[in-house]
Every structure is written in C-alpha cells, then in structure tokens.
Design an enzyme around this catalytic site. Structure first.
Site, short mmCIF file in Angstrom:
data_model
loop_
_atom_site.label_atom_id
_atom_site.label_comp_id
_atom_site.label_asym_id
_atom_site.label_seq_id
_atom_site.Cartn_x
_atom_site.Cartn_y
_atom_site.Cartn_z
N ASP A 154 53.07 88.09 -31.31
CA ASP A 154 52.89 86.72 -30.81
C ASP A 154 53.85 86.43 -29.66
O ASP A 154 55.07 86.50 -29.82
CB ASP A 154 53.12 85.76 -32.00
CG ASP A 154 52.62 84.36 -31.74
OD1 ASP A 154 52.26 84.06 -30.59
OD2 ASP A 154 52.59 83.57 -32.70
N GLY A 191 45.25 83.36 -25.18
CA GLY A 191 44.17 83.47 -24.21
C GLY A 191 44.59 83.22 -22.76
O GLY A 191 43.75 83.00 -21.90
N ASP A 212 46.26 77.28 -30.90
CA ASP A 212 46.18 77.29 -32.37
C ASP A 212 45.04 76.41 -32.89
O ASP A 212 44.83 75.29 -32.42
CB ASP A 212 47.49 76.80 -32.97
CG ASP A 212 48.58 77.83 -32.84
OD1 ASP A 212 48.42 78.79 -32.06
OD2 ASP A 212 49.62 77.68 -33.52
C1 GLA Z 1 51.90 80.61 -33.05
C2 GLA Z 1 50.60 81.31 -33.44
C3 GLA Z 1 50.22 80.92 -34.85
C4 GLA Z 1 51.34 81.29 -35.81
C5 GLA Z 1 52.64 80.63 -35.37
C6 GLA Z 1 53.82 81.12 -36.19
O1 GLA Z 1 51.73 79.23 -32.97
O2 GLA Z 1 49.58 80.98 -32.55
O3 GLA Z 1 49.02 81.57 -35.23
O4 GLA Z 1 51.47 82.68 -35.84
O5 GLA Z 1 52.91 80.92 -34.00
O6 GLA Z 1 55.03 80.58 -35.76
#
Ligand code: GLA
Length: 387
Positions: A154, A191, A212
């Site tokens: 991430d 994205g 998200d």
């Molecule tokens: C980001 C990701 C989420 C999750 C959080 C965790 O927002 O997009 O899917 O993994 O981090 O902190």
C-alpha cells in the site's frame, strides 16, 4: 581426518545441488498465481486497526465452517496494524496482537487456506506502522519464512513520481520472486497514474483502481460503475481491483449488496469479503456464496465485463464467458423500481436466447431480441444468456 571432512563436504554439496535441481522443475511448473481473481477475506473493512490474531483465526475457522472456503474464498488476509518493531538486524516483528506469525500461518494452512499480509513501499503504512522502504529484501524473506501467500503493498507514505513508484513496486516484486514462494502481489496505490497500464510489468497480480470503498451504496456504486473502460487491462494473472467487499457490514440493504456482488463479479474483480465472518446472517452468506454468481467472477476466460447500454439510472453490463454464454447485469441505480431491458444486439447474442436468473437459480425460458425485468431501486437482476 581431513580426507573424511573433504569427502563429507563434497557429499553435502552434491545433496544440496540435487535438492536444488529437483526443486527447479517444481518451481518452473508451479502455476502462476491469480489465474482467476483472488478470493478470500481481509481484516480491514470490519476490524480496521483493532484486528488481532484471534480475529484472523476466527475468520479462517468461519471460512471453513460456513462453506465459503468451498465456494472459493481461500485467502485470509491481515491488513494494516499487525507490525511491531524491527530488531537490530532490521527484521520486522509483529506487534503484541500477533504473537507468532508462523504459528498463525500454520493454523491457516492446516485448514487448507492461505495467509496474506500487508506493507507499504514507503517508510510508514497508512496507519503509521513500519513500512518496507529500504528493507524490501529482508521483509520478503521474513514473509516467506512465516509462510505468507499474499502481500498487499500500500502506497501510503511513499513519495515519488511514476518511475520511482514503478521501481518501488518492482523492487518488492523481485524480492518476493527471489524467495521462491508463490506470493500474490496486490498493488494498492488507489489507481493513480494509470497503474493498470504498468501493474503487470511490476509483477502485480491485482491493482487497486480506486480510493477506499466504504459501506455505503453511493460510494460502492461510484467505484463499481466507474470501472467501465478498464476492461482491456484485466486478464488471467492481472486484475483491476475496485477494492474489497462490504457485503454484510450492515449499512446497505440486500438489494444494494446484491448489486455490489453482481457488479464485482461482472467486473472479474477480486472477491475479498470484508465482514465479520463469525457473525454472518444467512442472507450475507447467500450473497457471498451464490455459486452461479461467483462462477461469473471466476470464469476461466478472464474477461472483465463492461457497460453496453445506459438510459438514465438504468444500466446493462455484459461479461463474456468461456462457454460462449454472456453474464448480464440489469441495474437500476434509481430511487424507485423500474423495468430494465437488455437488447440482445447489445448483449452480443442472436435473436433467440435462453435466459437463466442467477440469483434465483431459475431458468426463465427462451426470449426473442430482448429480455426485460422489473428491477428494485438500487438493485439488480443478473442473468446468464445462452445464444
Ligand atoms: C489504505 C487502503 C485500505 C487499507 C488502509 C489501511 O487506506 O486503501 O484498503 O489497507 O490503508 O491503513
């Protein structure tokens, strides 16, 4: 004495080389992961930062006990907030909520399931825990030693332009590949910068195409219906990921969750349940496991569906299937029930076609030139059309 030592060293070397050579064909033949969109569970949408080892064990138990595992949900993925400190040698250790990762992975594997974990190419994860920047090699080795099968990587605190991002994701991919363990590589950078165009080149098996999701119809619909146009970037081994499922988290009604599930399956999206599996209603379980709907997602042709018709709030989406049939979603995004028509010329079948309702698991008969269904507000009728 020296003679014996040399000859036993030579024997040991021959043994090690033998093991490596015997192992190589196995590695070469190991099927590439994610030939169909990955299915499983992820801790984030329900447990967020509160997740513990007990929650993950309970999720694994529930996958096995409820029939979700048989329906195809095999990854048990720990999201953010498992990380503790690095030791003097730089190795990452879990925090006190995850006392023993190897023990947890043994527990998950003993049930025939697979374990996933989460990190960031930046110095910190989104929740402020330790990321993998500068420690990619060691982290990949650690994950492999724990028996990890899936890594969500991430973006979070990473800073850099596209070439820097590409290099960062590729670096972790190469570190994972060097472990020799098949590990699904899930790119998460929301994205930006057309990740779908370079995701496969950095070893991504899936890449988030959106910000998200939340347990809210408008947000889910905005993300899901917004995927149109990305279909040419999906293929076996490489999937667009409009984020994890919210089915069963309680803030959408049954029609809205069926829309969420139908759309994700038509999109050939990864299916990562995000609810508390140990406390699931019968309706939630039925939505997540309807075999005919899941089969659309997992169809081996691996083609992502697309919108073929739109009239105001009414949309028709089509996904071609390996058996020559078409999966069709008739969606009503409006606030009152409406009839929705799928014209066979848009669906890509001839004048006469047999139609089967996938949620009802019922053949509806042969129709000519079009099929019309009454669709509830925010709902869907999902059918399979056989030319
Ligand atoms: C980001 C990701 C989420 C999750 C959080 C965790 O927002 O997009 O899917 O993994 O981090 O902190």
């Amino acid at each position: 004495m020296i003679h014996r030592l040399i000859s036993s060293t030579i024997r040991l070397c021959i043994l090690v080389i033998g093991i490596i050579l015997l192992g190589l064909p196995a590695l070469a033949q190991a099927p590439a992961p994610a030939q169909t969109p990955p299915m499983g569970w992820n801790s984030w949408n329900h447990f967020a930062c509160q997740v513990t080892e007990a929650d993950v064990r309970a999720a694994a138990d529930a996958l096995a006990a409820t029939g979700m595992q048989q329906a195809g949900y095999i990854y048990v993925n720990i999201d953010d907030c498992w990380q503790g400190q690095r030791d003097a040698g730089g190795a990452i250790h879990p925090n006190s909520k995850f006392p023993d990762m190897k023990r947890l992975s043994d527990y998950v594997h003993a049930r025939g399931l697979k374990l996933g974990i989460y990190s960031s190419p930046g110095p910190k994860t989104c929740a402020g825990f330790e990321g993998s920047l500068g420690r990619e090699e060691l982290d990949a080795q650690t994950y492999a030693a724990w028996g990890i099968d899936y890594l969500k990587y991430d973006y979070c605190s990473f800073q850099g332009d596209i070439p820097a991002q590409i290099a960062a994701y590729r670096k972790m991919h190469e570190a994972l590949a060097r472990t020799g363990r098949p590990i699904v590589f899930s790119l998460c950078q929301y994205g930006m910068d057309r990740v779908w165009a370079w995701g496969p080149a950095v070893g991504g098996n899936l890449w988030r195409t959106t910000g998200d999701i939340s347990d809210n119809y408008d947000r889910m619909a905005y993300l899901g219906f917004g995927q149109n146009g990305l279909e040419r970037f999906a293929a076996p081994g490489h999937w667009n990921d409009p984020d994890m499922l919210e089915v069963g988290n309680g803030k959408m009604n049954g029609d809205e969750y069926r829309t969420h599930m139908s759309l994700w399956c038509l999109l050939a999206a990864p299916l990562l349940a995000g609810n508390d599996l140990s406390k699931m209603s019968a309706e939630t379980l039925a939505i997540l496991t309807n075999p005919e709907v899941v089969a659309v997602d997992q169809d081996r042709l691996g083609v992502q569906g697309q919108r073929v018709a739109q009239e105001g709030q009414l949309e028709v989406w089509v996904k071609p299937l390996a058996d020559g049939c078409k999966a069709v979603g008739l969606f009503n995004r409006g606030e009152s029930p409406m009839p929705v028509t799928a014209y066979f010329r848009d669906v890509g079948v001839g004048d006469a076609a047999a139609v089967r309702d996938l949620w009802q698991k019922r053949d509806l008969g042969v129709f000519h030139s079009s099929f019309t269904a009454q669709v509830p507000s925010h709902g869907v009728v999902m059918v399979k059309v056989k030319p």
